[in-house]
Design a protein around this motif. Sequence first.
Motif, PDB file in Angstrom:
ATOM      1  N   VAL A 126      55.299  42.477  41.363  1.00 50.83           N
ATOM      2  CA  VAL A 126      55.792  43.422  42.364  1.00 50.83           C
ATOM      3  C   VAL A 126      56.146  42.536  43.617  1.00 50.83           C
ATOM      4  N   ALA A 127      55.427  41.565  43.995  1.00 45.36           N
ATOM      5  CA  ALA A 127      55.779  40.561  44.994  1.00 45.36           C
ATOM      6  C   ALA A 127      57.004  39.713  44.640  1.00 45.36           C
ATOM      7  N   ARG A 128      57.233  39.620  43.347  1.00 44.31           N
ATOM      8  CA  ARG A 128      58.454  38.952  43.071  1.00 44.31           C
ATOM      9  C   ARG A 128      59.799  39.591  43.545  1.00 44.31           C
ATOM     10  N   HIS A 129      59.416  40.956  43.388  1.00 40.86           N
ATOM     11  CA  HIS A 129      60.758  41.818  43.760  1.00 40.86           C
ATOM     12  C   HIS A 129      60.778  42.082  45.210  1.00 40.86           C
ATOM     13  N   MET A 130      59.922  41.608  45.870  1.00 36.16           N
ATOM     14  CA  MET A 130      59.765  41.736  47.476  1.00 36.16           C
ATOM     15  C   MET A 130      59.688  40.557  48.366  1.00 36.16           C
ATOM     16  N   PRO A 131      60.456  39.372  48.181  1.00 41.70           N
ATOM     17  CA  PRO A 131      60.503  38.301  48.729  1.00 41.70           C
ATOM     18  C   PRO A 131      60.536  38.348  49.981  1.00 41.70           C
ATOM     19  N   ASP A 132      60.749  39.423  50.798  1.00 39.31           N
ATOM     20  CA  ASP A 132      60.648  39.411  52.159  1.00 39.31           C
ATOM     21  C   ASP A 132      59.253  39.753  52.795  1.00 39.31           C
ATOM     22  N   TYR A 133      58.373  40.198  51.908  1.00 37.80           N
ATOM     23  CA  TYR A 133      57.096  40.520  52.375  1.00 37.80           C
ATOM     24  C   TYR A 133      56.024  39.249  51.852  1.00 37.80           C
ATOM     25  N   THR A 134      54.942  39.028  52.483  1.00 38.96           N
ATOM     26  CA  THR A 134      54.085  38.082  52.159  1.00 38.96           C
ATOM     27  C   THR A 134      52.935  38.795  51.418  1.00 38.96           C
ATOM     28  N   PHE A 135      52.339  38.408  50.499  1.00 42.38           N
ATOM     29  CA  PHE A 135      51.405  39.146  49.575  1.00 42.38           C
ATOM     30  C   PHE A 135      50.027  38.152  49.484  1.00 42.38           C
ATOM     31  N   ILE A 136      48.971  38.491  49.692  1.00 36.10           N
ATOM     32  CA  ILE A 136      47.792  37.816  49.868  1.00 36.10           C
ATOM     33  C   ILE A 136      46.623  38.364  49.045  1.00 36.10           C
ATOM     34  N   TRP A 137      46.178  37.810  47.937  1.00 40.71           N
ATOM     35  CA  TRP A 137      45.201  38.367  47.225  1.00 40.71           C
ATOM     36  C   TRP A 137      43.943  37.506  47.521  1.00 40.71           C
ATOM     37  N   PHE A 138      43.062  37.985  48.309  1.00 33.35           N
ATOM     38  CA  PHE A 138      41.706  37.561  48.402  1.00 33.35           C
ATOM     39  C   PHE A 138      40.513  38.069  47.308  1.00 33.35           C
ATOM     40  N   GLY A 139      39.811  36.742  47.031  1.00 36.03           N
ATOM     41  CA  GLY A 139      39.147  36.778  45.942  1.00 36.03           C
ATOM     42  C   GLY A 139      39.101  35.443  45.097  1.00 36.03           C
ATOM     43  N   ASP A 140      37.777  35.484  44.172  1.00 36.28           N
ATOM     44  CA  ASP A 140      37.832  34.024  43.623  1.00 36.28           C
ATOM     45  C   ASP A 140      36.814  34.597  42.307  1.00 36.28           C
ATOM     46  N   VAL A 141      37.006  33.722  41.312  1.00 29.85           N
ATOM     47  CA  VAL A 141      36.170  33.703  40.218  1.00 29.85           C
ATOM     48  C   VAL A 141      36.258  32.234  39.554  1.00 29.85           C
ATOM     49  N   PRO A 142      35.315  31.755  38.959  1.00 30.88           N
ATOM     50  CA  PRO A 142      35.575  30.371  38.246  1.00 30.88           C
ATOM     51  C   PRO A 142      36.676  30.287  37.385  1.00 30.88           C
ATOM     52  N   LEU A 143      37.500  29.480  37.657  1.00 34.74           N
ATOM     53  CA  LEU A 143      39.158  29.518  36.667  1.00 34.74           C
ATOM     54  C   LEU A 143      38.777  29.196  35.185  1.00 34.74           C
ATOM     55  N   TYR A 144      37.608  28.608  34.786  1.00 33.03           N
ATOM     56  CA  TYR A 144      37.449  28.331  33.411  1.00 33.03           C
ATOM     57  C   TYR A 144      37.087  29.485  32.755  1.00 33.03           C
ATOM     58  N   SER A 145      36.787  30.526  33.369  1.00 37.45           N
ATOM     59  CA  SER A 145      36.031  31.768  32.870  1.00 37.45           C
ATOM     60  C   SER A 145      36.989  32.884  32.465  1.00 37.45           C
ATOM     61  N   ILE A 146      38.227  32.731  32.984  1.00 40.63           N
ATOM     62  CA  ILE A 146      39.412  33.578  32.736  1.00 40.63           C
ATOM     63  C   ILE A 146      40.565  33.155  31.911  1.00 40.63           C
ATOM     64  N   PRO A 147      41.210  34.128  31.205  1.00 36.63           N
ATOM     65  CA  PRO A 147      41.951  33.694  30.244  1.00 36.63           C
ATOM     66  C   PRO A 147      43.179  32.758  30.942  1.00 36.63           C
ATOM     67  N   ARG A 148      43.788  32.120  29.907  1.00 32.88           N
ATOM     68  CA  ARG A 148      44.783  30.783  30.355  1.00 32.88           C
ATOM     69  C   ARG A 148      46.021  31.386  31.213  1.00 32.88           C
ATOM     70  N   ASN A 149      46.501  32.657  30.717  1.00 35.67           N
ATOM     71  CA  ASN A 149      47.702  33.255  31.377  1.00 35.67           C
ATOM     72  C   ASN A 149      47.470  33.668  33.106  1.00 35.67           C
ATOM     73  N   ILE A 150      46.303  34.219  33.179  1.00 35.67           N
ATOM     74  CA  ILE A 150      45.908  34.581  34.657  1.00 35.67           C
ATOM     75  C   ILE A 150      45.687  33.280  35.077  1.00 35.67           C
ATOM     76  N   ARG A 151      44.710  32.288  34.749  1.00 38.15           N
ATOM     77  CA  ARG A 151      44.472  31.134  35.294  1.00 38.15           C
ATOM     78  C   ARG A 151      45.863  30.214  35.957  1.00 38.15           C
ATOM     79  N   LYS A 152      46.898  30.477  34.900  1.00 38.00           N
ATOM     80  CA  LYS A 152      48.180  29.617  34.958  1.00 38.00           C
ATOM     81  C   LYS A 152      48.758  30.467  36.519  1.00 38.00           C
TER      82      LYS A 152
END
Length: 350
Positions: A183-209
């Motif tokens: 959604v953010a790709r289609h709205m470049p005039d807005y800023t999108f901020i995702w707060f949160g975290d998880v150890p990156l090694y524990s999530i699938p590669r596509n999400i990590r990327k």
Amino acid sequence: MKVLLYFESEKLLAKSGIGRALDHQKRALTEMGIEFTLDAKDDNYDILHINTYGLNSRRMIRRALQLHKPVIYHAHSTEEDFKNSFIGSNQLAPFVKKYLVSLYRRADHLITPTPYAKQLLLQYGLTVPIAPISNGIDLANYQPVTKREAAFRDYFNLKPAQKVVICVGLFFKRKGLLDFVEVARHMPDYTFIWFGDVPLYSIPRNIRKIVQTDHPANVIFPGYIKGDVLKGAYTGADLFFFPSYEETEGIVVLEALASHQNVLVRDIPVYQGWLTDRQNCYMGRDNAEFTTLIRAIVEQSVPDLTKQGYQTAESKSITEIGHELQAVYQHVLTPEKPNPRYTQLFSKRD
């Protein structure tokens, strides 16, 4: 009455919704004047109220049963919300379900955050009584404060007129992270901020990327942030957008509602009975609809629903949750004495 609130791996889970649920339980019991302990070695209690699922949690149940103490299991997790999270979660989900059921069925009573979650547990074949009680929200903690909002905008170096859409959650596909970025790709005039975290090694590669590099310039992943910056974001952003596909409740949604913030969520069953599209929030079903709604909400071409949303949060205040927890405790200890609030709890939520 004395309650042992047991929470295994508290530090590990502190950043999650379950971690905040424990804080709310402590506050709720304090407000009700109910004595509680967090000391797992203290056998001088009347009820074990258990929140977690590890091997130590299983041992705590065994110990409580040996002491002839009633066990209340807080069913925060289901097979459905385990899927699409960590690496291998979909393959492990059936085994997780079997394990959860083996724990839940040993309790004298279950508590789960929503009627939706209760229905999932009933579909598992559980016959233990189940009370749907919200995780609750500390309303005073999320009121607008100018200093906090300034801290939020300063932290991200946001211009005064910059439009900002936020989300709070772990880096899970289930949480709708891929949709948030798309959604953010289609709205470049807005800023999108995702707060949160998880150890990156524990999530699938596509999400990590996506979190590390493959996202547009108007998307920010600042990691786990708490305090004034996050609370300032809740009240100072233009919209809270939570495209999650599966929740047992969604504490962050309650936090946004309590912050007098407009809320946009995916139209999924967990919200039935407490969120209603265009009454106390906005709901969408796909990215095209989300994009249209975000612009309409931010540009104020649709009604502001923050007042109605806050009223919803009020109905799930810490005080209200304290009364409901107390009713379940009293029922477990003295089931022969009818408790009007316990009866009301079931008739109101089912």
